[in-house]
Design a protein around this motif. Sequence first.
Motif, short mmCIF file in Angstrom:
data_model
loop_
_atom_site.label_atom_id
_atom_site.label_comp_id
_atom_site.label_asym_id
_atom_site.label_seq_id
_atom_site.Cartn_x
_atom_site.Cartn_y
_atom_site.Cartn_z
N ARG A 421 0.82 -1.20 0.00
CA ARG A 421 0.00 0.00 0.00
C ARG A 421 0.86 1.26 0.00
NH1 ARG A 421 -5.46 -0.10 1.48
NH2 ARG A 421 -6.39 -1.96 0.56
N LEU A 422 1.94 1.25 0.76
CA LEU A 422 2.83 2.41 0.81
C LEU A 422 3.51 2.63 -0.54
CD1 LEU A 422 4.47 2.05 4.35
CD2 LEU A 422 2.50 3.43 3.67
N ASP A 423 3.88 1.54 -1.21
CA ASP A 423 4.50 1.67 -2.54
C ASP A 423 3.52 2.26 -3.55
OD1 ASP A 423 6.83 0.62 -1.54
OD2 ASP A 423 6.43 -1.43 -2.24
N SER A 424 2.28 1.79 -3.52
CA SER A 424 1.28 2.35 -4.44
C SER A 424 0.97 3.80 -4.10
CB SER A 424 0.00 1.51 -4.40
OG SER A 424 -0.57 1.52 -3.10
N LEU A 429 1.47 9.60 -5.44
CA LEU A 429 1.93 10.93 -5.05
C LEU A 429 2.88 11.52 -6.10
CD1 LEU A 429 2.59 10.42 -1.23
CD2 LEU A 429 0.92 11.97 -2.24
N GLU A 430 3.67 10.68 -6.71
CA GLU A 430 4.64 11.15 -7.70
C GLU A 430 4.00 11.42 -9.06
OE1 GLU A 430 8.55 8.82 -5.83
OE2 GLU A 430 7.50 8.02 -7.59
N SER A 431 3.01 10.63 -9.44
CA SER A 431 2.43 10.76 -10.77
C SER A 431 1.06 11.43 -10.78
CB SER A 431 2.29 9.37 -11.41
OG SER A 431 1.39 8.57 -10.67
N CYS A 432 0.40 11.53 -9.62
CA CYS A 432 -0.95 12.11 -9.50
C CYS A 432 -1.98 11.34 -10.33
CB CYS A 432 -0.96 13.59 -9.88
SG CYS A 432 0.02 14.61 -8.77
N VAL A 485 8.23 4.85 7.81
CA VAL A 485 8.10 5.49 6.50
C VAL A 485 9.47 5.64 5.85
CG1 VAL A 485 7.37 7.57 5.27
CG2 VAL A 485 6.03 6.72 7.21
N PRO A 486 9.69 5.10 4.66
CA PRO A 486 10.98 5.30 3.98
C PRO A 486 11.14 6.73 3.51
CG PRO A 486 9.45 4.10 2.57
CD PRO A 486 8.78 4.22 3.89
N VAL A 487 12.38 7.14 3.31
CA VAL A 487 12.67 8.51 2.91
C VAL A 487 12.06 8.82 1.54
CG1 VAL A 487 14.52 10.17 2.41
CG2 VAL A 487 14.78 8.54 4.28
#
Length: 679
Positions: A421-424, A429-432, A485-487
């Motif tokens: 879930r965090l990866d998705s 967040l990066e691509s909107c 949370v990863p950086v």
Amino acid sequence: MAEVLSLKESVLVYLDISGGLRKLSEDCKQFNDPQQMEAVYRFCVSVNPSDVIEVDPVLGDFILRYPLKATALFQSVCFLAIKTLSLVEKIHTESQVNVILKLTHLPPFPEYMLDLCSFPRGYGPMRPVSMEGLVIAMTRVTKYTQGARFLCINDDCPCSTGFHHIRIHAPGATESATVGNSFSCMICSSPLKEDVKFRVLGDKQLVELIHVNALDGLRGHQQSSLRYQSVTLFLRDELCNSVRIGRLYRVLGISAHVHQWPSITWSVEANNVQPWEPEYPHKVSARFQELLKATAGSPWRFPAVVAQGFGLDMAYPGLYNTLKLCLLLSLVQTRADAKDTFHSLDLLVVTTDTLITDRLMTYSLRLACRGVRHQASAEMFASLSRDEHGAGTANIHAGSALLATGGICMLGDLGCYKKERLDSLQSVLESCTVSVFIPGKKYGEDADQQLSFPVQCSFWALTDASRRAARAESTLLGTADLGPVPVQLADAFGLVIQCKDMMGEEHALLTQAVHTLQQAVQPGKPLHSSGWEFSTQDYQELVAHARSLQVELSPEAEKLIHGYYMASRRVRTQSQGVKMSVASVKLLISLAEAHCKLCLRTRVLEEDAVIAVLLCENSITLKHGASALVIPPDAVFPCDLGDADGLHRRDATLDELHQNILRFIYTHAPGAGTYIMEE
């Protein structure tokens, strides 16, 4: 008979006045291709009932009361016009003309408004209605039968040739009502057989619409026991793909009851779809206007007092002022402009006190134009199911992020989410955008399909710093433990805020306990030592007004932001190997604009850019460590605002930090002296 002829004359007069005849002539040109031979030819006629009433009140009333019978009148007139003017030689019978009346407006009376909170269940007349709602689900575009030609199996019957038996889709009709093997000839009563090569197909899409108030139950605070039910819309042909999940629309349509034994389905055949935004009257309260006058001498004081007095029911005055300010900035900046460009401000809060932080976020969510509190067990973006209306295709349901379109999606503690879930979330967040994979075999298609939907909301999340991740301790000065949370995910959020009480944990717990008890025992006692008390309604009106402001960037603010970005990029790349992306510039501009709006101004000043730089520098420091620009951990609120001199000390400290930023730019940004005036 005379009445019908009179109505047809009025139809002809209206088509002539409104330009419908001219459009009919233009539409006929596309059907004159000799290689194109169809059973039914479709024509869309735009009709404004109010204008029709000016021509003939009886005809106008007929359209509003009996839209299907009125369509037959327009069909007859259009057929006569086509034959008289020899527009399409391939049209032989009136039934080959498929006229669709596109209503542009309906009278603004309650009889024509359908409230989705209490829509009727009775067998009322099939008349046009107007409704407003939110799209929560939609199917892929599939095919349906617009019209079909049938021939009599009796060779001696005149209906064994020609276009005598034409069936056209009507609102509320199922596919079996247009195409089937149970029809009989109207002359000899022999069975009819479809001439399949003349079947005309069109596009169909199903959409679920629900009242916008249904989202109030997703904000996280207690609601009433009301339950909302969605309405199914049928979009056909040119209306397909005219709506987007999570958006609000005003729909003109005809309600219909679809009989599919043993059940009856209530649905709406959409006739016209228009984007819709509810009107929220807003004004700045008298208390905030007084505060604005009292703090007019400084560009920083008004938002400081606003943040200081925000959320006092959850936290004592002075606690987490930076978080409160950032929540307000995100609320006023989350919007779509006239060009449909979405502006967002995502927040990630690093804290050890998740209870107070979560309560502040939940309280702030009430001020958003649309807010959704996501549950970790629910769907965040989109889910699939099989359509239940006979199409057999995939039905795409909106998740929390799509339901929060134009507003805030609160994720809560990210430690409750799995890595997938965090990866998705990081990808979105990066691509909107979010991609939905639809397996073809499962949903009746030959090939798989992948659809993309824009994600237009601001995300709020928090991470528990006390839950240390399984990684080596960072030795960089100023970095914060981001917990699980990863950086990379923190970088995708943009703005990271650390909630840390400078007075010490034990003192903070005691102060918060005293504050909570005081509210319970003396609820009416003023909580703000400065004397400024504001209600939740005051903040709602302030946020709504500030969000509606259109601001412009001054050259001074633009130069400061550009200079800081160039200097910080150069310093961090050389010393830490951290490359600042162009997204940092967007974040700086977004923060400066939001601070300007919160100050109720329309021009972004250099002082707004200073606040943006301080917040951004603090955020980058928490993720990657300190740089040559050394600022306090809580630079925007460097001192306590509880006493009368607190605002003066804050102004003096911010002025000094302003000079430090300029010196940092002069030292590390090449050519900074050519575009920034020395102060």
